[in-house]
Design a protein around this motif. Structure first.
Motif, PDB file in Angstrom:
ATOM      1  N   LYS A 151     -10.477  -0.917   2.627  1.00  0.00           N
ATOM      2  CA  LYS A 151     -10.224  -1.807   2.442  1.00  0.00           C
ATOM      3  C   LYS A 151      -9.170  -2.899   0.732  1.00  0.00           C
ATOM      4  O   LYS A 151      -8.836  -3.058   1.277  1.00  0.00           O
ATOM      5  CB  LYS A 151     -11.610  -2.779   2.231  1.00  0.00           C
ATOM      6  N   ASN A 152      -9.354  -1.702   0.402  1.00  0.00           N
ATOM      7  CA  ASN A 152      -8.667  -1.551  -1.085  1.00  0.00           C
ATOM      8  C   ASN A 152      -7.113  -1.574  -0.912  1.00  0.00           C
ATOM      9  O   ASN A 152      -6.290  -1.576  -1.982  1.00  0.00           O
ATOM     10  CB  ASN A 152      -9.212  -2.193  -1.995  1.00  0.00           C
ATOM     11  N   LEU A 153      -7.487  -0.294   0.215  1.00  0.00           N
ATOM     12  CA  LEU A 153      -5.679   0.407  -0.317  1.00  0.00           C
ATOM     13  C   LEU A 153      -3.977  -0.316  -0.433  1.00  0.00           C
ATOM     14  O   LEU A 153      -3.440   0.061  -0.887  1.00  0.00           O
ATOM     15  CB  LEU A 153      -5.645   1.066   1.250  1.00  0.00           C
ATOM     16  N   LYS A 154      -4.191  -2.120   0.766  1.00  0.00           N
ATOM     17  CA  LYS A 154      -3.046  -1.966   0.781  1.00  0.00           C
ATOM     18  C   LYS A 154      -2.723  -2.020  -0.780  1.00  0.00           C
ATOM     19  O   LYS A 154      -1.254  -3.189  -1.146  1.00  0.00           O
ATOM     20  CB  LYS A 154      -2.782  -3.019   1.732  1.00  0.00           C
ATOM     21  N   THR A 155      -3.521  -2.999  -1.915  1.00  0.00           N
ATOM     22  CA  THR A 155      -3.246  -3.413  -3.698  1.00  0.00           C
ATOM     23  C   THR A 155      -3.311  -2.418  -4.222  1.00  0.00           C
ATOM     24  O   THR A 155      -2.797  -2.720  -5.258  1.00  0.00           O
ATOM     25  CB  THR A 155      -4.881  -4.037  -3.411  1.00  0.00           C
ATOM     26  N   LEU A 156      -2.732  -1.259  -3.592  1.00  0.00           N
ATOM     27  CA  LEU A 156      -2.762   0.070  -4.314  1.00  0.00           C
ATOM     28  C   LEU A 156      -1.884  -0.317  -4.816  1.00  0.00           C
ATOM     29  O   LEU A 156      -0.996  -0.078  -3.708  1.00  0.00           O
ATOM     30  CB  LEU A 156      -3.966   1.462  -3.621  1.00  0.00           C
ATOM     31  N   PRO A 157      -0.926   1.274  -5.752  1.00  0.00           N
ATOM     32  CA  PRO A 157       0.143   1.027  -6.017  1.00  0.00           C
ATOM     33  C   PRO A 157       0.795   2.377  -4.811  1.00  0.00           C
ATOM     34  O   PRO A 157      -0.559   3.151  -3.958  1.00  0.00           O
ATOM     35  CB  PRO A 157       0.289   1.823  -6.940  1.00  0.00           C
ATOM     36  N   ILE A 158       2.488   1.945  -4.610  1.00  0.00           N
ATOM     37  CA  ILE A 158       3.199   2.297  -3.136  1.00  0.00           C
ATOM     38  C   ILE A 158       2.267   4.183  -3.435  1.00  0.00           C
ATOM     39  O   ILE A 158       2.156   5.100  -1.958  1.00  0.00           O
ATOM     40  CB  ILE A 158       4.356   2.622  -3.417  1.00  0.00           C
ATOM     41  N   GLU A 159       2.461   4.963  -4.151  1.00  0.00           N
ATOM     42  CA  GLU A 159       1.922   6.476  -4.217  1.00  0.00           C
ATOM     43  C   GLU A 159       1.188   6.814  -3.504  1.00  0.00           C
ATOM     44  O   GLU A 159       0.309   7.695  -3.400  1.00  0.00           O
ATOM     45  CB  GLU A 159       2.161   6.937  -6.124  1.00  0.00           C
ATOM     46  N   GLN A 160      -0.527   5.836  -3.885  1.00  0.00           N
ATOM     47  CA  GLN A 160      -1.529   6.120  -3.357  1.00  0.00           C
ATOM     48  C   GLN A 160      -1.681   6.031  -2.451  1.00  0.00           C
ATOM     49  O   GLN A 160      -2.467   6.611  -1.857  1.00  0.00           O
ATOM     50  CB  GLN A 160      -2.962   5.399  -4.587  1.00  0.00           C
ATOM     51  N   GLN A 161      -1.027   5.066  -1.228  1.00  0.00           N
ATOM     52  CA  GLN A 161      -0.762   4.407  -0.491  1.00  0.00           C
ATOM     53  C   GLN A 161      -0.547   5.848   0.490  1.00  0.00           C
ATOM     54  O   GLN A 161      -1.385   6.286   1.663  1.00  0.00           O
ATOM     55  CB  GLN A 161      -0.430   2.947  -0.055  1.00  0.00           C
TER      56      GLN A 161
END
Length: 705
Positions: A151-161
């Motif tokens: 759910k929170n993936l898109k709020t994470l830094p690009i590297e983590q996505q």
């Protein structure tokens, strides 16, 4: 830019010169490097898989992606060894994407988006997800943690996505490969005839007598082998000897060792530290702050160096001892007494006998061999010598089977650990112990102890000064400049008594180490250069601990197998062939019983018996497991002797005393299941080998890295 603008105002010519210089500086590696177009090599293909070329840029892009992902997760830069591993990972990924993908597509195998959701947060969670989202304390998987993360993936830094995207891709690949391998496993089939054959091999028993003359009974030096004989043998057995691209070198090293002044300075420092350790109110904190090496305060015998194990016997609580030197490190210890630990330590040696496969017959054969070795040791045979020649554990075999100290905390497999820690005194354990690795013959060399020793330790390592390093390089450079050929190399070594020539044979092109030399990649690359000729001498190579000068002594070519590529192996084969002919000629036409024939033959002929052995588990006392001899023996009739024939390791005459046929049975399901399960257990390996062979892979990475 301000600097360039200022120059532009002064001189257009200067701008041109500097601009060109900057361009050459920025792209010079690409234009002038060993694999560049201007450097004489415009081949930018790093390999070929199933006819598809892999460009170096595409390969490096994938490596960079893996690298960024790794460094983002670990929070640190990669070491050189880790980078090598990532390159292997990237290469294997190309193999999966190309060679495996062809197989998947041909069978119509896919992983749908619905399947992926099910693997991540559905009813059939992937083991990788279970591991990533389990509580490290309780080990319990929390599906809600996965859902919240997504759910929170898109709020994470690009590297983590990006990292999650790569993770999901790997889950798809893992599932589709699993489907493919399971499909092939389900196709594994054992015919009834094969199961029946296995049943007969395990249950038909024979009692044999035999005359055996081993090859080793004839001294090797009495058998002359010529190069023409080796050529003839290689020509007749060409398919057995696969060529590889390797290089062989000889080299000398110039160690960067601390000089007397370096050692004396450190010795003075550590004596000062000893005084501080003796009076420090918190000795463990003082030791930790001043030591170059991290050492535990509470040590068991399993965690001590050999030198400390001996020294600590004389220590008195409260005393400071040392310095003791181990290699280039000085140690001082403050001893604080002992206490009892919940974990015990022990020391043991073992001889490991592995089964050839997982079938019951192979396991039984391995057990028989292990029991035979145990009996030899009980009769006085040397444990260490047998470990060196018979153990399937190469790491301990070279130390006479010694495993060192270890604790009863799961460091060893359970059956082995239980056997060692149930012994109350040193000595040979009186039975063979079976584990998942095979059959162990165990000798306890130090019985269990649960004593912990409190030791505050300071270790200070002697580091060579820059002047010491410069002096070592000067000697190496002087040596390299004085020799251009192997003959000159040998002469220079003779003159310098401090130099010792080491040999590294058949180095593969992908090697990163040369013998014990870590990070020896530059040496390997030099050896494989087109302009490195046989007997040519290298420049000076530098490692952390030494400088090296090498001479190229040999090359082997994948497409051109030569006698020298397998000289030792071929010599043994031809020599044994000639020994066989010599032994056979001497035994041919001999009459009488086996004892009379042996007596007539003379020294080297052995007459032995084997009772109730089977084809599957037959083990001949001196000859070991010899399928040729067993096959001949089981093909005889009771009371019949064979002609003279050659076995695996010597020459035989077999005599069958009697044979008991396996009882008639109608159901061979048990044996069919054994053989099928054995095939299934090897399926992943066999599939991987078959796909790689079919893909005709050419790996040229070593030309670039």
């Amino acid at each position: 830019m301000a600097l360039i603008n200022k120059i532009r105002e002064k001189s257009g010519i200067a701008v041109t010169v500097i601009a060109i210089s900057l361009i050459l500086f920025m792209v010079g590696g690409d234009l002038l490097g060993p694999n560049s177009m201007l450097g004489g090599n415009n081949n930018q293909v790093v390999g070929e898989i199933a006819g598809k070329e892999i460009n170096i840029k595409d390969f490096q892009s994938r490596v960079d992606g893996f690298r960024q992902n790794y460094e983002a997760q670990s929070g640190r830069s990669l070491s050189e060894n880790e980078l090598v591993a990532l390159r292997d990972q990237a290469w294997n990924q190309f193999i999966v994407d190309i060679a495996y993908r062809d197989q998947f597509d041909e069978l119509g195998l896919t992983v749908t988006d619905e399947e992926l959701v099910d693997m991540v947060q559905g009813n059939h969670i992937s083991p990788s997800i279970l591991q990533a989202f389990s509580d490290p304390t309780t080990g319990r998987f929390d599906k809600n943690a996965v859902v919240n993360y997504l759910k929170n993936l898109k709020t994470l830094p690009i590297e983590q996505q990006k990292s999650w995207e790569n993770f999901e891709k790997s889950l798809r690949e893992e599932r589709i490969r699993s489907k493919y391998e399971n499909l092939l496993k389900l196709s594994a089939y054992t015919p009834k005839a094969q199961a029946e054959k296995e049943y007969l091999a395990q249950n038909t028993k024979a009692t044999l007598r035999y005359l055996y003359v081993p090859y080793f009974s004839i001294v090797d030096t009495t058998i002359k082998v010529t190069d023409s004989e080796l050529e003839q043998y290689l020509s007749a057995h060409r398919s057995e000897y696969k060529g590889t691209d390797t290089r062989s070198i000889e080299y000398v090293t110039f160690p960067v060792q601390p000089a007397k002044d370096d050692s004396a300075a450190l010795y003075t420092e550590i004596k000062e530290l000893a005084r501080g350790l003796a009076t420090a109110p918190n000795d463990s904190a003082f030791a930790s702050m001043n030591s170059d090496i991290s050492l535990p305060v509470n040590m068991s015998l399993a965690t001590m160096s050999d030198q400390l194990k001996e020294a600590i016997k004389t220590f008195v609580p409260g005393g400071v001892y040392g310095p003791y030197r181990e290699g280039n490190t000085y140690f001082i210890y403050k001893y604080g007494g002992t206490k009892i630990d919940t974990v015990s330590s022990a020391r043991a040696s073992h001889i490991l006998i592995r089964a050839e496969n997982q079938s019951d017959s192979a396991k039984a054969a391995a057990r028989v061999k292990a029991e035979g070795l145990l009996a030899q040791i009980r009769s006085g045979a040397n444990f260490e010598a047998l470990a060196a020649t018979s153990s399937a554990d190469p790491g301990s075999a070279q130390r006479g089977g010694d495993l060192g100290y270890f604790q009863n905390n799961g460091a060893m497999v359970k059956p082995f650990e239980e056997a060692v820690f149930s012994a109350s005194a040193p000595g040979l354990i009186g039975k063979v112990v079976e584990s998942q690795f095979g059959f162990h013959i165990i000798k306890v060399t130090a019985p269990k102890s649960n004593v912990l020793y409190r030791v505050a330790a300071i270790g200070k390592t002697i580091a060579p000064s820059q002047s010491t390093r410069d002096e070592a390089y000067r000697k190496a450079d002087e040596f390299a400049n004085s020799v251009k050929t192997k003959e000159q190399f040998n002469e220079a070594v003779k003159k310098d008594k401090g130099l010792v020539v080491a040999t590294a044979n058949r180095i593969p092109e992908t090697a990163t180490n040369v013998n014990a030399i870590q990070n020896g990649r530059e040496i390997v690359r030099w050896a494989f250069k087109d302009d490195s000729k046989i007997n040519s001498v290298s420049q000076v190579f530098e490692t952390e601990e030494q400088y090296i000068v090498a001479v190229l002594t040999g090359k082997s070519d994948q497409d051109n197998v030569k006698v020298d590529d397998f000289r030792d192996e071929l010599t043994t084969k031809v020599r044994n062939q000639k020994k066989s002919e010599q032994i056979t000629a001497k035994l041919k036409g001999a009459t009488g019983d086996l004892e009379a024939i042996a007596k007539k033959y003379g020294a080297g002929a052995l007459v032995e018996s084997a009772t109730d052995i089977t084809l599957a588990t037959g083990f001949l006392s001196s000859a070991g497991f010899d399928p040729i001899a067993l096959g001949k023996a089981f093909g005889l009739k009771a009371g019949q002797k064979s002609d003279v024939f050659t076995g695996e390791n010597g020459v035989f005459i077999m005599e069958q005393i009697n044979k008991t046929d396996a009882p008639k049975v109608a159901d061979f399901t048990q044996y069919k299941t054994q053989l099928t399960q054995s095939l299934e257990s090897r399926m992943s390996y066999l599939v991987n080998e078959a796909i790689r062979e079919n893909a005709k892979i050419e790996d040229r990475r070593a030309k670039f890295f």
